[in-house]
Design a protein around this motif. Sequence first.
Motif, short mmCIF file in Angstrom:
data_model
loop_
_atom_site.label_atom_id
_atom_site.label_comp_id
_atom_site.label_asym_id
_atom_site.label_seq_id
_atom_site.Cartn_x
_atom_site.Cartn_y
_atom_site.Cartn_z
N ASP A 73 9.15 3.41 1.28
CA ASP A 73 8.49 4.60 0.74
C ASP A 73 8.97 5.81 1.53
OD1 ASP A 73 7.11 2.84 -0.87
OD2 ASP A 73 5.33 2.80 0.40
N THR A 89 0.13 11.28 0.95
CA THR A 89 0.97 12.24 1.67
C THR A 89 0.21 12.84 2.86
OG1 THR A 89 0.28 13.99 0.12
CG2 THR A 89 2.32 12.80 -0.37
N TRP A 93 0.38 11.43 10.51
CA TRP A 93 1.10 10.59 11.46
C TRP A 93 2.28 11.34 12.09
CZ3 TRP A 93 0.89 6.42 7.18
CH2 TRP A 93 -0.33 5.74 7.25
N TYR A 127 9.21 10.05 2.08
CA TYR A 127 8.45 11.28 1.91
C TYR A 127 9.26 12.47 2.43
CZ TYR A 127 4.44 8.08 1.47
OH TYR A 127 3.57 7.09 1.08
N ARG A 146 8.86 5.44 -4.05
CA ARG A 146 8.39 4.21 -3.44
C ARG A 146 9.24 3.09 -4.01
NH1 ARG A 146 4.68 1.32 -6.67
NH2 ARG A 146 3.62 0.50 -4.84
N PHE A 156 -0.87 -1.69 8.29
CA PHE A 156 -1.30 -1.48 6.92
C PHE A 156 -2.13 -2.68 6.46
CE2 PHE A 156 1.29 2.09 6.94
CZ PHE A 156 1.31 2.73 5.69
N THR A 196 0.85 -1.19 0.00
CA THR A 196 0.00 0.00 0.00
C THR A 196 0.88 1.23 0.00
OG1 THR A 196 -1.66 -1.18 1.31
CG2 THR A 196 -1.83 1.23 1.22
N THR A 197 0.59 2.17 -0.89
CA THR A 197 1.30 3.46 -0.89
C THR A 197 0.41 4.47 -0.17
OG1 THR A 197 2.36 2.95 -3.00
CG2 THR A 197 2.36 5.25 -2.29
N ALA A 198 0.87 4.93 0.98
CA ALA A 198 0.08 5.86 1.78
C ALA A 198 0.04 7.24 1.13
CB ALA A 198 0.67 5.97 3.18
N LEU A 218 8.49 5.10 5.43
CA LEU A 218 7.60 3.99 5.75
C LEU A 218 8.29 2.71 5.30
CD1 LEU A 218 4.04 5.30 4.78
CD2 LEU A 218 4.82 4.56 7.04
N SER A 269 -1.76 11.25 4.80
CA SER A 269 -1.65 10.29 5.90
C SER A 269 -0.32 10.43 6.62
CB SER A 269 -1.79 8.86 5.36
OG SER A 269 -3.04 8.66 4.74
N VAL A 270 0.76 10.57 5.85
CA VAL A 270 2.08 10.70 6.44
C VAL A 270 2.18 11.99 7.24
CG1 VAL A 270 4.55 10.88 5.95
CG2 VAL A 270 3.13 9.27 4.65
#
Length: 341
Positions: free
Chosen positions: A47, A20, A26, A49, A43, A108, A16-18, A63, A22-23
């Motif tokens: 992954d 931005t 978090w 960011y 990714r 995830f 799963t690619t979260a 991640l 979401s990041v």
Amino acid sequence: MPDVQPHDPALVPTHTTAATSSVAHWVAQHHGIAVQQCHLIRRGLNDNYALRSSDGARYVARLYSIRPRGGFNIDFETSLLAHLDARGVGVAAPIPASDGRMHVPLQFPEGPRALVLFRHAAGAVPDTLDDIELTGHALARVHQAARDYAGPPSRYTLDGHHLAGRTLGYLQAHPELDAELLETYRALVLRLLGELAGAEAGLTRVVCHGDTHGFNNHVATDPDGTRTSVFFDFDDAGPGFLAYDLSVLPWSYMFRKSLKQPDELLRERWARYLHGYRAGGGEVSDGDLAALPLFLQFRHLWNLGEAAGRLHHWGTNAVPADWLQKQLEVFEAWGRLDLRA
């Protein structure tokens, strides 16, 4: 139109690619940082960011992806980075969460993953000969400062099994490899393991970065004109052989350029890299230099194994059977190289 099920039990996610958002959420939740901007760098193995806070500070959030080799090595990686940072070595150190944890576990769809926030490494990838020499100098400092590391042990040792034995296991699951090609790779791995067994008594051991291919460190110039090199991406670090850590740079160049022999530019870069490493206090024995062709091949096996172990994620196109067949000529040519300088 028929009703759409909220969840299809037959759907099994592999990666799963979260988003931005979401990041950013978090990082704000767990680190107390007000994130103003966030974008995906890339990714892949993990992954990554890029983030910028409201006060202008820059960070990188990683991640960690589920990897075929086993559990995350985060406790070792983050502790090693903290140790190196305390010794004044240029590294992108991790930033603890508000509760003191160095990584945040996240659930995830494909399984448990982890989030770590790092300082941003200013500058750009090394390009000039001076940059390459500075990179070698900085790597020597990493190796020296890690000698008295006494934190959590690494889950992995960068030995023959890690670099080549695992790859053989991944290739066995490749649906397009015929028995003959698989047997050829088995013979190659066994031969290289035998060569390593005969040479390892004379090899220098260090805590390896594990991925010093020239794109995991940045060279920057501060306002006073001082140039520094900062290493990052230590997720492949672990105890291993100096010759392996040194081999990754020439491997990267020859792999990207599809070379079976070093060209003039690589020989210039390699000479400056070694000069920088020695100037930084690193000692390279004749045995280490003689083993470089062996570790070029180990590195190549490890790299193709990283792709072969992710067929569920990257697909067979990442390591097609015809490409694997062609690499046998590369292994043969690289085994005859002489990189002593």
